[in-house]
Design a protein around this motif. Structure first.
Motif, PDB file in Angstrom:
ATOM      1  N   PRO A  30       5.773  -6.372   3.353  1.00  0.00           N
ATOM      2  CA  PRO A  30       7.107  -6.381   2.742  1.00  0.00           C
ATOM      3  C   PRO A  30       8.049  -5.358   3.382  1.00  0.00           C
ATOM      4  O   PRO A  30       7.600  -4.378   3.984  1.00  0.00           O
ATOM      5  CB  PRO A  30       6.828  -6.009   1.274  1.00  0.00           C
ATOM      6  CG  PRO A  30       5.379  -6.274   1.071  1.00  0.00           C
ATOM      7  CD  PRO A  30       4.726  -6.037   2.396  1.00  0.00           C
ATOM      8  N   PRO A  31       9.356  -5.564   3.232  1.00  0.00           N
ATOM      9  CA  PRO A  31      10.327  -4.598   3.757  1.00  0.00           C
ATOM     10  C   PRO A  31      10.086  -3.193   3.199  1.00  0.00           C
ATOM     11  O   PRO A  31       9.655  -3.029   2.053  1.00  0.00           O
ATOM     12  CB  PRO A  31      11.674  -5.144   3.267  1.00  0.00           C
ATOM     13  CG  PRO A  31      11.438  -6.604   3.079  1.00  0.00           C
ATOM     14  CD  PRO A  31      10.010  -6.724   2.616  1.00  0.00           C
ATOM     15  N   VAL A  69       4.468 -10.299  11.991  1.00  0.00           N
ATOM     16  CA  VAL A  69       4.627  -9.859  10.612  1.00  0.00           C
ATOM     17  C   VAL A  69       5.541 -10.814   9.851  1.00  0.00           C
ATOM     18  O   VAL A  69       6.628 -11.148  10.320  1.00  0.00           O
ATOM     19  CB  VAL A  69       5.221  -8.431  10.578  1.00  0.00           C
ATOM     20  CG1 VAL A  69       5.546  -8.006   9.153  1.00  0.00           C
ATOM     21  CG2 VAL A  69       4.270  -7.442  11.228  1.00  0.00           C
ATOM     22  N   THR A  70       5.077 -11.237   8.695  1.00  0.00           N
ATOM     23  CA  THR A  70       5.943 -11.938   7.757  1.00  0.00           C
ATOM     24  C   THR A  70       6.462 -10.855   6.825  1.00  0.00           C
ATOM     25  O   THR A  70       5.685 -10.230   6.106  1.00  0.00           O
ATOM     26  CB  THR A  70       5.166 -13.015   6.969  1.00  0.00           C
ATOM     27  OG1 THR A  70       4.634 -13.951   7.900  1.00  0.00           O
ATOM     28  CG2 THR A  70       6.068 -13.715   5.976  1.00  0.00           C
ATOM     29  N   GLY A  71       7.737 -10.594   6.903  1.00  0.00           N
ATOM     30  CA  GLY A  71       8.354  -9.490   6.174  1.00  0.00           C
ATOM     31  C   GLY A  71       9.077  -8.608   7.162  1.00  0.00           C
ATOM     32  O   GLY A  71       9.977  -9.083   7.859  1.00  0.00           O
ATOM     33  N   GLU A  72       8.656  -7.345   7.254  1.00  0.00           N
ATOM     34  CA  GLU A  72       9.290  -6.386   8.169  1.00  0.00           C
ATOM     35  C   GLU A  72       8.261  -5.488   8.814  1.00  0.00           C
ATOM     36  O   GLU A  72       7.279  -5.112   8.194  1.00  0.00           O
ATOM     37  CB  GLU A  72      10.273  -5.493   7.393  1.00  0.00           C
ATOM     38  CG  GLU A  72      11.708  -5.874   7.540  1.00  0.00           C
ATOM     39  CD  GLU A  72      12.624  -4.942   6.769  1.00  0.00           C
ATOM     40  OE1 GLU A  72      12.351  -3.735   6.648  1.00  0.00           O
ATOM     41  OE2 GLU A  72      13.636  -5.450   6.278  1.00  0.00           O
ATOM     42  N   GLU A  73       8.549  -5.080  10.067  1.00  0.00           N
ATOM     43  CA  GLU A  73       7.668  -4.171  10.808  1.00  0.00           C
ATOM     44  C   GLU A  73       8.298  -2.804  11.030  1.00  0.00           C
ATOM     45  O   GLU A  73       7.799  -2.015  11.797  1.00  0.00           O
ATOM     46  CB  GLU A  73       7.264  -4.780  12.158  1.00  0.00           C
ATOM     47  CG  GLU A  73       8.305  -5.606  12.876  1.00  0.00           C
ATOM     48  CD  GLU A  73       9.541  -4.924  13.435  1.00  0.00           C
ATOM     49  OE1 GLU A  73       9.914  -3.826  13.019  1.00  0.00           O
ATOM     50  OE2 GLU A  73      10.172  -5.532  14.290  1.00  0.00           O
ATOM     51  N   MET A 109       0.826  -1.195   0.000  1.00  0.00           N
ATOM     52  CA  MET A 109       0.000   0.000   0.000  1.00  0.00           C
ATOM     53  C   MET A 109       0.869   1.256   0.000  1.00  0.00           C
ATOM     54  O   MET A 109       0.674   2.134  -0.809  1.00  0.00           O
ATOM     55  CB  MET A 109      -0.921  -0.034   1.216  1.00  0.00           C
ATOM     56  CG  MET A 109      -1.771   1.200   1.318  1.00  0.00           C
ATOM     57  SD  MET A 109      -3.212   0.981   2.338  1.00  0.00           S
ATOM     58  CE  MET A 109      -4.281   0.162   1.200  1.00  0.00           C
ATOM     59  N   LEU A 110       1.847   1.326   0.930  1.00  0.00           N
ATOM     60  CA  LEU A 110       2.783   2.453   0.975  1.00  0.00           C
ATOM     61  C   LEU A 110       4.200   1.906   1.030  1.00  0.00           C
ATOM     62  O   LEU A 110       4.450   0.890   1.679  1.00  0.00           O
ATOM     63  CB  LEU A 110       2.541   3.325   2.212  1.00  0.00           C
ATOM     64  CG  LEU A 110       1.203   4.041   2.323  1.00  0.00           C
ATOM     65  CD1 LEU A 110       1.130   4.815   3.634  1.00  0.00           C
ATOM     66  CD2 LEU A 110       0.972   4.975   1.145  1.00  0.00           C
ATOM     67  N   THR A 111       5.111   2.582   0.367  1.00  0.00           N
ATOM     68  CA  THR A 111       6.517   2.168   0.402  1.00  0.00           C
ATOM     69  C   THR A 111       7.402   3.382   0.660  1.00  0.00           C
ATOM     70  O   THR A 111       7.058   4.515   0.323  1.00  0.00           O
ATOM     71  CB  THR A 111       6.956   1.504  -0.920  1.00  0.00           C
ATOM     72  OG1 THR A 111       6.742   2.423  -1.996  1.00  0.00           O
ATOM     73  CG2 THR A 111       6.191   0.212  -1.178  1.00  0.00           C
TER      74      THR A 111
END
Length: 190
Positions: A97-98, A123-127, A1-3
């Motif tokens: 995601p990261p 979280v699978t990925g990054e928090e 959604m946001l990166t």
């Protein structure tokens, strides 16, 4: 959604509050923040495995904990992993995601803040960016705690001023900011 765009990575490295390694002092400051805002039920939100572990070891279960099984992008040690696995309360698992904020993470955070019992969001990925939406969604008087790599824990007292700072950073992310606010359940100007 946001990166997080590469051009803003440095802006996100500066701590949003004071850095400490003294968990008792941090918890006392969180208590003072709740008292000064007449918000005795304001939550304590922990972003990160090591921060969550230290708070629990000090006897304070965060109202919301967001963990990913890593610290500084490497797996946490077995002691921390075991302690977090034994945590009481509800849990939710989301993909994030990261260098991103997913709709699932934002919605899970909103639900966790409304829960009557402690919630751990795995979280699978990054928090790493989760402190920003936590500052936006938590009530005034809450404290958001996250790790500052190589330095300690950062505590952000949720106030109108810190919410404005978090909003500026949140809105600088790439993506559909309006939809992100919607997933978080927060009005952009609140």
């Amino acid at each position: 959604m946001l990166t997080l765009p590469d051009s803003l990575r440095d802006a996100f490295k500066a701590p949003l509050g004071p850095v400490t390694t003294d968990v008792e002092r941090l918890l006392a400051a969180a208590d003072r923040t709740r008292a000064s805002h007449d918000a005795p039920e304001a939550p304590l939100v922990a972003v990160g495995d090591v921060v969550t572990y230290h708070l629990r070891e000090a006897g304070r279960v965060p109202d919301v904990a967001i963990v990913d099984g890593k610290t500084e992008r490497t797996a946490v040690d077995a002691e921390i992993e075991a302690a977090l696995a034994d945590a009481a309360g509800a849990s939710d698992r989301v993909e994030n995601p990261p260098a991103s904020l997913s709709a699932d993470l934002l919605a899970a955070l909103s639900e966790a803040l409304a829960a009557d019992e402690p919630v751990t969001i795995a979280v699978t990925g990054e928090e790493d960016l989760a402190a920003l939406p936590a500052i936006l969604a938590a009530p005034t008087g809450a404290s958001i705690v996250y790790g500052q790599p190589g330095e300690g824990m950062v505590r952000v007292a949720v106030t109108p001023e810190t919410r404005t700072e978090a909003r500026d950073l949140f809105e600088s992310l790439d993506g559909d900011v309006a939809a992100a606010y919607g997933a978080l359940g927060v009005a952009p100007e609140s």
